[in-house]
Design a protein around this motif. Structure first.
Motif, mmCIF file in Angstrom:
data_model
loop_
_atom_site.group_PDB
_atom_site.id
_atom_site.type_symbol
_atom_site.label_atom_id
_atom_site.label_comp_id
_atom_site.label_asym_id
_atom_site.label_seq_id
_atom_site.Cartn_x
_atom_site.Cartn_y
_atom_site.Cartn_z
ATOM 1 N N ALA A 142 63.287 0.435 44.167
ATOM 2 C CA ALA A 142 63.118 -0.362 42.944
ATOM 3 C C ALA A 142 64.364 -1.208 42.747
ATOM 4 N N GLY A 163 55.218 -2.604 35.951
ATOM 5 C CA GLY A 163 55.199 -2.276 37.371
ATOM 6 C C GLY A 163 54.055 -1.356 37.746
ATOM 7 N N GLN A 167 50.488 -1.759 40.099
ATOM 8 C CA GLN A 167 50.044 -0.765 41.077
ATOM 9 C C GLN A 167 48.688 -0.165 40.708
ATOM 10 N N LEU A 214 58.613 3.688 38.403
ATOM 11 C CA LEU A 214 57.983 3.562 39.717
ATOM 12 C C LEU A 214 58.178 4.809 40.571
#
Length: 325
Positions: A142, A163, A167, A214
């Motif tokens: 990241a 983020g 995804q 993340l």
């Protein structure tokens, strides 16, 4: 590859005269002065070469191998090659905090971009967990940029979830993760605020929280506190240490602040002026945990001065070249 030298692989005699076993003491190093040795593996193990190689790989998360980066820049009617990085080589162990520091324009941010898969290398390679970096690795790495890169029409919670939204993580799951990260950076009371309603330090914490959601093992920080005043910068450094201690992420940070680098880091990688090369790797002798009071100690001053002398040599050489020209 593993280097079988007398200092790391030797024979020891057991009680019986003819019974001997191999003893392995690893030294994970970057090939340069100042790199650390990790804890020794179990002694008196009879290990195959492949087992030794696996254990070597286990103590290295990031490998920068003979890395080079150059650009073609147009000068009038001609194209000129600018070499940003040359023959850069070092390793980073899991869970460590590493700072890259050097003169302006020596390729530190370029190196971070290559490490994050955002730029290709011209020569050499970077490996993460043994895999060559050929592009972005969102499951492993990241990135936190110099500017906060927050979406002004989104709230703190919505920015931190962004983020995970890309995804395609289900809403309930991404909200749960985002709230956990927001709590970790101390912004639970600001989840519904917009970036314009936050201070610079708070906006940077939102950017860090977004990276944390993340679940990547590696955080790349490109001068994350460069735009902040000194007081806020020191407070954010202490906050970052607290987050790092809680998560044990591997952090690689570019900074121009000597005090910040010494205060935060396990290892300092000092770069020469352009073309950027690794001039020296300094392993911190300061203990952990740390707080801001450590900046008043003699040990801190010694380490900061050591770093200053390395950089002062580069600036003196740069001025000398400019004067000659």
């Amino acid at each position: 590859m593993v280097e079988h030298s007398q200092e790391c692989l030797h024979m020891e005699a057991d009680e019986e005269p003819d019974a001997r076993v191999w003893t392995w003491t690893p030294r994970c190093h970057s090939g340069r002065r100042g790199s650390p040795s990790p804890p020794s593996f179990h002694r008196n193990d009879f290990l195959s070469t492949r087992t030794l190689e696996k254990r070597w790989e286990a103590c290295t998360l990031i490998e920068v191998i003979n890395l080079g980066k150059s650009y073609q820049v147009r000068r009038g009617r001609r194209w000129e090659e600018i070499v940003a990085l040359q023959n850069v080589h070092f390793t980073i162990e899991p869970g460590s905090f590493v700072s890259l520091i050097g003169p302006s324009g020596c390729g530190k941010t370029t190196l971070l971009f290559i490490m994050g898969g955002l730029l290709p290398a011209t020569e050499g390679e970077i490996r993460i967990d043994g895999q060559p970096v050929l592009g972005p690795m969102p499951n492993k790495v990241a990135y936190v940029f110099q500017n906060y890169a927050l979406l002004p029409w989104r709230t703190v919670l919505q920015n931190v979830m962004y983020g995970l939204e890309l995804q395609r993580v289900p809403f309930a799951k991404r909200k749960e993760k985002a709230l956990e990260a927001i709590e970790l950076v101390g912004l639970s009371d600001f989840v519904d605020r917009y970036p314009r309603e936050l201070s610079g330090g708070m906006q940077q914490r939102v950017a860090i929280a977004r990276a944390l959601t993340l679940g990547c093992e590696i955080l790349l920080l490109d001068e994350p506190f460069g735009a902040l005043d000194e007081q806020t910068r020191m407070q954010m450094g202490e906050e970052l240490l607290r987050i790092w201690a809680s998560t044990r992420k591997t952090i690689v940070m570019v900074t121009h602040s000597l005090s910040e680098a010494v205060y935060l880091s396990d290892r300092l990688i000092v770069f020469s002026r352009r073309p950027g090369r690794v001039k020296r790797i300094i392993d911190s002798r300061l203990g952990r945990p740390r707080n801001l009071d450590i900046m008043t100690t003699q040990e801190f001053a010694i380490e900061r001065n050591e770093l200053w002398h390395e950089l002062a040599e580069e600036w003196a050489q740069e001025r000398g070249v400019a004067n000659d020209a």
